[in-house]
Design a protein around this motif. Structure first.
Motif, PDB file in Angstrom:
ATOM      1  N   VAL A  32       0.852  -1.178   0.000  1.00 42.83           N
ATOM      2  CA  VAL A  32       0.000   0.000   0.000  1.00 42.83           C
ATOM      3  C   VAL A  32       0.891   1.233   0.000  1.00 42.83           C
ATOM      4  CG1 VAL A  32      -1.746   1.263   1.306  1.00 42.83           C
ATOM      5  CG2 VAL A  32      -1.797  -1.232   1.256  1.00 42.83           C
ATOM      6  N   ASP A  33       0.677   2.102  -0.982  1.00 38.65           N
ATOM      7  CA  ASP A  33       1.439   3.344  -1.028  1.00 38.65           C
ATOM      8  C   ASP A  33       0.981   4.248   0.104  1.00 38.65           C
ATOM      9  OD1 ASP A  33       2.830   2.551  -3.265  1.00 38.65           O
ATOM     10  OD2 ASP A  33       1.450   3.535  -4.660  1.00 38.65           O
ATOM     11  N   LYS A  34       1.944   4.955   0.685  1.00 34.59           N
ATOM     12  CA  LYS A  34       1.596   5.929   1.714  1.00 34.59           C
ATOM     13  C   LYS A  34       1.893   7.316   1.171  1.00 34.59           C
ATOM     14  CE  LYS A  34       5.915   4.939   4.100  1.00 34.59           C
ATOM     15  NZ  LYS A  34       6.579   4.597   5.327  1.00 34.59           N
ATOM     16  N   HIS A  35       1.172   8.257   1.678  1.00 32.31           N
ATOM     17  CA  HIS A  35       1.274   9.640   1.225  1.00 32.31           C
ATOM     18  C   HIS A  35       1.523  10.475   2.478  1.00 32.31           C
ATOM     19  CE1 HIS A  35      -0.388   8.027  -2.479  1.00 32.31           C
ATOM     20  NE2 HIS A  35      -1.249   7.389  -1.717  1.00 32.31           N
ATOM     21  N   CYS A  36       2.739  10.992   2.602  1.00 35.06           N
ATOM     22  CA  CYS A  36       3.163  11.614   3.846  1.00 35.06           C
ATOM     23  C   CYS A  36       3.568  13.067   3.643  1.00 35.06           C
ATOM     24  CB  CYS A  36       4.335  10.836   4.439  1.00 35.06           C
ATOM     25  SG  CYS A  36       3.967   9.093   4.727  1.00 35.06           S
ATOM     26  N   VAL A  37       3.577  13.798   4.746  1.00 32.05           N
ATOM     27  CA  VAL A  37       3.964  15.208   4.756  1.00 32.05           C
ATOM     28  C   VAL A  37       4.981  15.401   5.873  1.00 32.05           C
ATOM     29  CG1 VAL A  37       3.154  17.589   5.050  1.00 32.05           C
ATOM     30  CG2 VAL A  37       1.651  15.869   3.997  1.00 32.05           C
ATOM     31  N   ALA A  38       6.050  16.147   5.596  1.00 29.93           N
ATOM     32  CA  ALA A  38       7.049  16.477   6.610  1.00 29.93           C
ATOM     33  C   ALA A  38       7.466  17.927   6.422  1.00 29.93           C
ATOM     34  CB  ALA A  38       8.266  15.562   6.506  1.00 29.93           C
ATOM     35  N   VAL A  42      13.473  21.679  10.551  1.00 33.43           N
ATOM     36  CA  VAL A  42      13.267  21.288  11.945  1.00 33.43           C
ATOM     37  C   VAL A  42      14.338  20.268  12.307  1.00 33.43           C
ATOM     38  CG1 VAL A  42      10.784  21.767  11.940  1.00 33.43           C
ATOM     39  CG2 VAL A  42      11.587  19.471  11.386  1.00 33.43           C
ATOM     40  N   ALA A  43      14.647  20.177  13.598  1.00 31.50           N
ATOM     41  CA  ALA A  43      15.740  19.302  14.030  1.00 31.50           C
ATOM     42  C   ALA A  43      15.500  17.841  13.669  1.00 31.50           C
ATOM     43  CB  ALA A  43      15.954  19.453  15.535  1.00 31.50           C
ATOM     44  N   GLU A  44      14.312  17.332  13.923  1.00 29.36           N
ATOM     45  CA  GLU A  44      14.000  15.936  13.621  1.00 29.36           C
ATOM     46  C   GLU A  44      12.664  15.880  12.882  1.00 29.36           C
ATOM     47  OE1 GLU A  44      14.266  13.316  16.986  1.00 29.36           O
ATOM     48  OE2 GLU A  44      16.071  14.305  17.708  1.00 29.36           O
ATOM     49  N   PRO A  45      12.703  15.857  11.546  1.00 23.07           N
ATOM     50  CA  PRO A  45      11.450  15.856  10.783  1.00 23.07           C
ATOM     51  C   PRO A  45      10.584  14.636  11.101  1.00 23.07           C
ATOM     52  CG  PRO A  45      13.363  16.078   9.328  1.00 23.07           C
ATOM     53  CD  PRO A  45      13.875  15.783  10.697  1.00 23.07           C
ATOM     54  N   GLN A  46       9.295  14.871  11.233  1.00 24.36           N
ATOM     55  CA  GLN A  46       8.318  13.812  11.473  1.00 24.36           C
ATOM     56  C   GLN A  46       7.390  13.739  10.279  1.00 24.36           C
ATOM     57  OE1 GLN A  46       8.474  11.992  14.449  1.00 24.36           O
ATOM     58  NE2 GLN A  46      10.344  13.196  14.706  1.00 24.36           N
ATOM     59  N   ALA A  47       7.066  12.543   9.823  1.00 21.83           N
ATOM     60  CA  ALA A  47       6.137  12.364   8.712  1.00 21.83           C
ATOM     61  C   ALA A  47       4.752  12.035   9.265  1.00 21.83           C
ATOM     62  CB  ALA A  47       6.600  11.244   7.795  1.00 21.83           C
ATOM     63  N   ILE A  48       3.757  12.710   8.716  1.00 21.32           N
ATOM     64  CA  ILE A  48       2.366  12.409   9.014  1.00 21.32           C
ATOM     65  C   ILE A  48       1.788  11.856   7.719  1.00 21.32           C
ATOM     66  CG2 ILE A  48       0.142  13.362   9.707  1.00 21.32           C
ATOM     67  CD1 ILE A  48       1.821  15.549  11.179  1.00 21.32           C
ATOM     68  N   CYS A  49       1.224  10.640   7.785  1.00 22.63           N
ATOM     69  CA  CYS A  49       0.838   9.934   6.562  1.00 22.63           C
ATOM     70  C   CYS A  49      -0.680   9.783   6.436  1.00 22.63           C
ATOM     71  CB  CYS A  49       1.502   8.567   6.522  1.00 22.63           C
ATOM     72  SG  CYS A  49       3.314   8.690   6.522  1.00 22.63           S
ATOM     73  N   LEU A  57      -1.958  16.339   0.654  1.00 20.22           N
ATOM     74  CA  LEU A  57      -1.759  17.694   0.139  1.00 20.22           C
ATOM     75  C   LEU A  57      -2.664  18.694   0.866  1.00 20.22           C
ATOM     76  CD1 LEU A  57      -0.065  19.222  -1.896  1.00 20.22           C
ATOM     77  CD2 LEU A  57      -1.892  18.902  -3.566  1.00 20.22           C
ATOM     78  N   GLN A  58      -3.873  18.285   1.193  1.00 14.81           N
ATOM     79  CA  GLN A  58      -4.761  19.169   1.956  1.00 14.81           C
ATOM     80  C   GLN A  58      -4.154  19.458   3.326  1.00 14.81           C
ATOM     81  OE1 GLN A  58      -8.780  17.818   2.492  1.00 14.81           O
ATOM     82  NE2 GLN A  58      -9.430  19.753   3.365  1.00 14.81           N
ATOM     83  N   PHE A  59      -3.591  18.437   3.969  1.00 17.77           N
ATOM     84  CA  PHE A  59      -2.916  18.643   5.253  1.00 17.77           C
ATOM     85  C   PHE A  59      -1.718  19.567   5.079  1.00 17.77           C
ATOM     86  CE2 PHE A  59       0.343  17.557   8.368  1.00 17.77           C
ATOM     87  CZ  PHE A  59      -0.367  17.750   9.551  1.00 17.77           C
ATOM     88  N   ALA A  60      -0.933  19.330   4.024  1.00 18.77           N
ATOM     89  CA  ALA A  60       0.251  20.159   3.767  1.00 18.77           C
ATOM     90  C   ALA A  60      -0.135  21.614   3.585  1.00 18.77           C
ATOM     91  CB  ALA A  60       0.996  19.654   2.531  1.00 18.77           C
TER      92      ALA A  60
END
Length: 186
Positions: A32-38, A42-49, A57-60
């Motif tokens: 399953v492809d995931k679609h994430c935003v980071a 920032v010191a430690e980037p976090q991905a929200i998928c 893209l709406q979240f971004a």
């Protein structure tokens, strides 16, 4: 009576044997492809998928983009997002990294809050000294936006082999395929 008892025993044996017969293994699940935003810088980037690219893209966009026409190209969607912010920059999409060649597979949308990148590549407008969890050493292709060009590094902290600055690549090349551990955008 014996015939009935014998028939019952034969049926019971078939049931027991039937339960012991191995079944064919279940088909492997399709990846399953995931679609994430980071966020960059920032010191430690976090991905929200998310389960769809449009949700990511709406979240971004901070919720600015919604109801995009179906079938809009990725570039049209990102350009619409970046244009919506104008002078009051909230989030700017600076690049989208892909796990597959030709901009396919899972995607990671990088955002920043400083607007478009400046024209010269001699300075750094955005950076990610490490990759979010699940994204280290998986990048195969990328596209940049907001006048940014991307440089990919093999090691965290911008070390090791690198490729860039470039605006897009449908294949990052054998030397860096699945080896990105940090980025700079200029």
């Amino acid at each position: 009576m014996r015939k009935l008892h014998r028939a019952a025993m034969v049926i019971a044996a078939f049931v027991i044997v039937g339960l012991a017969v191995p079944t064919a293994p279940a088909a492997a699940a399709e990846p399953v492809d995931k679609h994430c935003v980071a966020r960059a810088n920032v010191a430690e980037p976090q991905a929200i998928c998310f389960d769809t690219f449009d949700k990511a893209l709406q979240f971004a966009s901070g919720g600015v983009l919604y109801d995009l026409p179906k079938g809009s190209s990725v570039s049209a969607k990102v350009d619409a997002l970046n244009a919506k912010f104008g002078v009051n920059v909230v989030n700017t999409v600076i690049s989208i990294e892909y796990s597959g060649s030709n901009h396919t597979g899972s995607d990671l949308i990088w955002t920043g809050t400083s607007g478009n990148c400046s024209t010269p590549t001699g300075n750094v407008d955005y950076f990610a000294s490490s990759m979010p969890a699940g994204w280290d050493n998986v990048i195969t292709s990328f596209k940049t936006y907001a006048n940014c060009w991307d440089k990919h590094f093999e090691n965290t902290g911008f070390g090791g082999a690198s490729v860039g600055y470039e605006s897009t690549r449908s294949y990052i090349g054998g030397a860096m395929d699945n080896r990105t551990s940090s980025h700079r955008w200029s």
